[in-house]
Enzyme design. Structure first.
Site, PDB file in Angstrom:
ATOM      1  N   TYR A  25      -3.509  -4.999   0.484  1.00 55.96           N
ATOM      2  CA  TYR A  25      -2.378  -4.526  -0.319  1.00 55.96           C
ATOM      3  C   TYR A  25      -2.705  -4.339  -1.795  1.00 55.96           C
ATOM      4  CZ  TYR A  25       0.041  -5.877   3.916  1.00 55.96           C
ATOM      5  OH  TYR A  25       0.433  -5.986   5.227  1.00 55.96           O
ATOM      6  N   HIS A  47       4.372   3.061   1.871  1.00 53.71           N
ATOM      7  CA  HIS A  47       3.579   1.897   2.279  1.00 53.71           C
ATOM      8  C   HIS A  47       2.335   1.841   1.409  1.00 53.71           C
ATOM      9  CE1 HIS A  47       6.002   1.230   5.834  1.00 53.71           C
ATOM     10  NE2 HIS A  47       5.984   2.542   5.992  1.00 53.71           N
TER      11      HIS A  47
END
Length: 148
Positions: A24, A101
């Protein structure tokens, strides 16, 4: 500015910068919020930035957006793959929606390849990291009439 948009973030995104930075990235949610505010201003938008780990709270925010916002950027996080209820809420509000995302969900585990939200989103941006939020806001600005 009279063009408020909701930027809604799902579960575990409050841990950005700490949780699996190899997946991430190291950018925190607070840094993403600052990035979103600056990007929104550049496009004549105002951001209402929220995060919750609770599905019902996210759904309530979507319902509120129906009358309080002009569009939604949503990172449903883990609810991407599990929440028909969040998908139905987004479909019900009749606002432009951009799904975002941080990681490319299609290069990850097979269960992450399906998104319930994508079917009701006007656009999907994945794999661009924090920059994906900027892209999502720029696209949302194109979808929202700037007349009010």
């Amino acid at each position: 500015m009279t063009n408020p948009v909701l930027v809604l973030n799902g579960p575990n995104l409050n841990l950005l910068g700490l949780r699996e930075p190899e997946v991430y990235g190291s950018t925190t949610l607070a840094e993403i919020e600052a990035l979103c505010r600056a990007t929104a201003t550049d496009h004549g938008l105002r951001v209402d930035f929220r995060q919750s780990n609770h599905e019902g709270v996210l759904i309530d925010a979507v319902h509120e957006a129906r009358t309080a916002h002009r569009g939604i950027v949503v990172n449903p996080a883990g609810y991407t793959h599990t929440s028909v209820a969040l998908r139905d809420a987004l479909a019900a509000v009749a606002l432009p929606v951009v799904e975002v995302h941080l990681s490319n969900i299609h290069r990850r585990e097979p269960f992450r390849h399906h998104s319930y939200v994508s079917a009701v989103a006007d656009a999907v941006i994945c794999g661009a990291g924090a920059h994906g939020y900027q892209l999502a806001l720029a696209h949302l600005a194109r979808l929202i009439p700037q007349d009010r």
